[in-house]
Design a protein around this motif. Structure first.
Motif, PDB file in Angstrom:
ATOM      1  N   GLN B  57       0.813  -1.226   0.000  1.00 16.32           N
ATOM      2  CA  GLN B  57       0.000   0.000   0.000  1.00 16.32           C
ATOM      3  C   GLN B  57       0.843   1.270   0.000  1.00 16.32           C
ATOM      4  O   GLN B  57       0.358   2.320  -0.437  1.00 16.32           O
ATOM      5  CB  GLN B  57      -0.968   0.000   1.179  1.00 16.32           C
ATOM      6  N   PHE B  60       0.941   3.569  -2.965  1.00 11.32           N
ATOM      7  CA  PHE B  60      -0.118   4.557  -3.209  1.00 11.32           C
ATOM      8  C   PHE B  60      -0.123   5.642  -2.137  1.00 11.32           C
ATOM      9  O   PHE B  60      -1.073   6.390  -1.995  1.00 11.32           O
ATOM     10  CB  PHE B  60      -1.487   3.864  -3.242  1.00 11.32           C
ATOM     11  N   LYS B  61       0.946   5.674  -1.333  1.00 11.18           N
ATOM     12  CA  LYS B  61       1.030   6.633  -0.235  1.00 11.18           C
ATOM     13  C   LYS B  61       2.367   7.342  -0.277  1.00 11.18           C
ATOM     14  O   LYS B  61       3.241   6.971  -1.047  1.00 11.18           O
ATOM     15  CB  LYS B  61       0.931   5.871   1.102  1.00 11.18           C
ATOM     16  N   ASN B  62       2.512   8.370   0.538  1.00 16.79           N
ATOM     17  CA  ASN B  62       3.831   8.946   0.758  1.00 16.79           C
ATOM     18  C   ASN B  62       4.344   8.393   2.074  1.00 16.79           C
ATOM     19  O   ASN B  62       3.978   8.866   3.141  1.00 16.79           O
ATOM     20  CB  ASN B  62       3.734  10.467   0.837  1.00 16.79           C
ATOM     21  N   TRP B  70       0.526   2.262   7.808  1.00 20.03           N
ATOM     22  CA  TRP B  70      -0.909   2.540   7.859  1.00 20.03           C
ATOM     23  C   TRP B  70      -1.181   4.036   7.935  1.00 20.03           C
ATOM     24  O   TRP B  70      -2.090   4.553   7.292  1.00 20.03           O
ATOM     25  CB  TRP B  70      -1.530   1.804   9.057  1.00 20.03           C
ATOM     26  N   SER B  72       0.610   6.688   6.958  1.00 25.88           N
ATOM     27  CA  SER B  72       1.101   7.616   5.937  1.00 25.88           C
ATOM     28  C   SER B  72      -0.037   8.056   5.028  1.00 25.88           C
ATOM     29  O   SER B  72      -0.964   7.292   4.768  1.00 25.88           O
ATOM     30  CB  SER B  72       2.197   6.944   5.114  1.00 25.88           C
ATOM     31  N   PRO B  73       0.037   9.298   4.520  1.00 26.90           N
ATOM     32  CA  PRO B  73      -1.066   9.829   3.701  1.00 26.90           C
ATOM     33  C   PRO B  73      -1.131   9.223   2.299  1.00 26.90           C
ATOM     34  O   PRO B  73      -0.105   8.940   1.688  1.00 26.90           O
ATOM     35  CB  PRO B  73      -0.744  11.328   3.606  1.00 26.90           C
ATOM     36  N   TRP B  74      -2.376   9.045   1.809  1.00 27.04           N
ATOM     37  CA  TRP B  74      -2.598   8.495   0.471  1.00 27.04           C
ATOM     38  C   TRP B  74      -2.247   9.521  -0.602  1.00 27.04           C
ATOM     39  O   TRP B  74      -2.517  10.694  -0.439  1.00 27.04           O
ATOM     40  CB  TRP B  74      -4.068   8.098   0.293  1.00 27.04           C
ATOM     41  N   GLY B  76      -2.649   8.244  -4.082  1.00 29.41           N
ATOM     42  CA  GLY B  76      -3.184   7.654  -5.311  1.00 29.41           C
ATOM     43  C   GLY B  76      -2.081   7.146  -6.226  1.00 29.41           C
ATOM     44  O   GLY B  76      -1.127   6.535  -5.763  1.00 29.41           O
ATOM     45  N   SER B 288       8.413   4.757  -1.158  1.00 30.73           N
ATOM     46  CA  SER B 288       7.124   4.660  -1.835  1.00 30.73           C
ATOM     47  C   SER B 288       7.286   4.544  -3.335  1.00 30.73           C
ATOM     48  O   SER B 288       6.671   3.705  -3.989  1.00 30.73           O
ATOM     49  CB  SER B 288       6.278   5.893  -1.518  1.00 30.73           C
TER      50      SER B 288
END
Lengths: 304, 320
Positions: B57, B60-62, B70, B72-74, B76, B288
């Protein structure tokens, strides 16, 4: 092929001769580099680097081996590799054999689920970075376990061992043992394992060679040279030093080149000897165990 | 699978669903130790294979280490678009694909030919020695292999360049010349792997019914014709399955060897997706971004594998 009493035709005779020639060429192509390395390891580097030594040793000297044995890094690498290979292989066997035995039992409820769960990882995985982050989060960086636990089993080897158990341990044996009140634990340890010496050998060899030859996990997980396995030390001697000599050597004048050549003489003494010393344990045991290796590949190929 | 069905059948003798469930439970209880046996492997795959899948995941996050996977901000598909739009994307893809296809074109048929040749030789000292010797390079580590390549190809001291000069040509600096990189990679792989690669075909060839050959001999078929019409059809299923497996790893070229042979001068030809992931992810710590690149790689591999398998299914030799 079979002993059929039909006279071979002219064309077939030519074919057989061509076939022998082809195989002999293949043999020479494989053998020549090996012989060259052996000869170079006991030759005067002067002759090796100038190209005068091309097959048989010239100016015999054992200086290279003396330098290998004097090199404390190679010793510590050797010690580490023996430790990692032994512990790693034991962990591999501990994970692989019992699991393979469970999967070989037709009365094991849920074996389709477990098999499917293991097989998925053959085709899809998290990739390098998530794997690295996991090992880091588990606090295994710079420890031996980072080299051992992330590779504790291979699906392929589990399948090979499962196929072996399925085809060699008769179902009647298991049923008889159960009727006599023998538990699965006793059955596995006292009956199945003693009957499975060949597959234990195959597994230990496959995993053991893998540990002996691996460098990449050590490269990313270890950061102290005293913990480096042999392959990391070899990387320094055989790849990093040489590569920097090659790339900088591309554009330099003659006097620097000859100075580099002297350095190359000293380096090549060590180089060939270290290739022999590091590869010997695997290549020396291999012809005696070839049968087992080949068996392992063949069992695996029956049903992948 | 088949035996599983048999097991289910034998548990089904009494046509009573309640009873049936009970027997399944009974069997599970009876064999509780088998779950103990499989527990280490189950935990291993769960932690070390499914664990990293959870970590995907961050593609799709930074990823911010202090916030964890979990938290970390999305973002896209930002990392993916950055990769696809970068100037090196097509180079990486081209290098990866061309090395793989080159390796497949040269390295795949050779073990088949060698195995067919082995099969024509009577068992004896010659056959055994050739087999033992050609299998042996398989056990040479990738580091030593890279060391051998570098040493043999050295422009000033390597034996290959001495031979080239002896024949009257100029020495070639193979390792700093991008044009040579792929050939080096493929041919050294051929040297190391062809012998070992024959084993699986020899196993298939040993299953050929000798009566087929006897009948063909009586009909006057030459050795060559018998190879063509008996031996090759016999190993075709094995060939197909290995081809499928190879196609599935077409973007996963032997990255350990490439990493060792890479240098700043041959980078133009030697940088592949996996070495790029290693560099950007673990050397430059762009977690990422490199996870996104790695994910692209695995997804393409999985799609290729499934597609090739679908095609092979039509011929009846599929993997699953």
């Amino acid at each position: 092929m079979a002993a059929v009493a039909v006279k071979e035709s002219r064309g077939d005779k030519i074919f057989v001769i061509l076939n022998y020639i082809y195989l002999s060429i293949a043999l020479l192509i494989v053998l020549y580099p090996v012989l060259y390395i052996i000869s170079a390891s006991i030759s005067d580097p002067k002759y090796v680097n100038s190209g005068e030594m091309w097959l048989l040793p010239k100016g015999i000297t054992f200086e290279g081996y003396v330098r290998v044995f004097e090199n404390s890094k190679i010793w510590s690498g050797y010690g580490n590799t023996i430790l990692y290979t032994t512990v790693g292989t034991l962990v591999n066997l501990f994970v692989t054999l019992p699991a393979a035995y469970s999967l070989s039992r037709s009365d094991f409820v849920g074996r389709g689920f477990f098999m499917g769960m293991f097989m998925v990882t053959m085709f899809f995985g998290g990739g390098l970075v998530p794997g690295y982050l996991l090992v880091k989060n588990l606090g295994m960086i710079n420890s031996m376990w980072a080299l051992i636990l992330p590779g504790a089993a291979s699906v392929w080897n589990i399948i090979v061992a499962r196929t072996f158990f399925q085809s060699t341990i008769p179902k009647e044996l298991q049923e008889a043992a159960h009727i006599d009140g023998c538990t699965n634990m006793r059955l596995f340890i006292k009956i199945v394992l003693p009957l499975s010496a060949p597959i234990i050998a195959v597994m230990a060899l496959f995993y053991g060679v893998g540990h002996w030859n691996s460098y990449f996990s050590a490269l990313i997980y270890l950061n102290e040279e005293s913990k480096y396995p042999l392959q990391m030390i070899l990387r320094q001697i055989l790849v990093l030093q040489e590569m920097s000599a090659e790339t900088t050597g591309a554009a330099i004048n003659a006097s620097v080149a000859s100075a580099l050549n002297n350095k190359a003489d000293a380096a090549s003494l060590l180089k060939y000897a270290v290739i022999i010393v590091s590869t010997l344990p695997v290549v020396a045991v291999y012809p005696f165990l070839q049968r087992y290796f080949v068996q392992g590949v063949m069992i695996g190929s029956v049903k992948g | 699978m088949q035996e599983n069905a048999q097991g289910a059948l034998s548990a089904n003798v009494i046509p009573n669903p309640g009873k049936n469930n009970k027997t399944v439970w009974k069997r599970m209880l009876q064999n509780w130790e088998l779950y103990l046996f499989i527990a280490p492997a189950f935990l291993y795959f769960l932690i070390f294979h499914y664990g990293p899948m959870y970590g995907i995941q961050i593609a799709f996050k930074n990823f911010i280490p202090t916030k964890g996977i979990w938290g970390s901000p999305w973002v896209g598909f930002d990392h993916f678009t950055r990769f696809f739009e970068s100037y090196y994307f097509w180079d990486l893809l081209w290098n990866t694909l061309s090395i793989s296809l080159y390796e497949l074109a040269v390295g795949f048929p050779l073990p088949i030919i060698l195995a067919l040749a082995f099969n024509e030789v009577k068992d004896g000292f010659f056959k055994r020695s050739v087999q033992t010797i050609t299998y042996a390079p398989h056990f040479i580590s990738v580091v030593v292999m890279a060391g051998i390549i570098i040493t043999f190809l050295s422009p000033s001291t390597g034996i290959i360049n001495h031979i080239i000069q002896f024949l009257g040509f100029d020495p070639v600096n193979f390792l700093t010349e991008p044009a040579w990189f792929k050939t080096l990679y493929v041919l050294s792989g051929v040297w190391q792997g062809t012998g070992w690669g024959t084993i699986i075909y020899l196993a298939a060839l040993s299953g050929v019914d000798p009566q087929l050959h006897e009948a063909a001999i009586v009909d006057g078929a030459s050795r060559f014709k018998r190879i063509l019409h008996i031996n090759i059809p016999a190993i075709t299923p094995t060939i197909t399955i290995l081809l499928i497996l190879n196609m599935g790893s077409i973007l996963g070229v032997g990255f350990e060897k490439i990493l060792l042979l890479q240098n700043s001068l041959n980078m133009g030809a030697s940088d592949v997706i996996s070495t790029f992931v290693y560099r950007s992810g673990l050397v430059d710590a762009q977690y990422s971004f490199s996870t996104a690149v790695g994910l692209f790689n695995s997804v393409v591999n999985a799609i290729l594998l499934i597609t090739v398998n679908q095609i092979a299914r039509r011929t009846g030799n599929s993997l699953w």
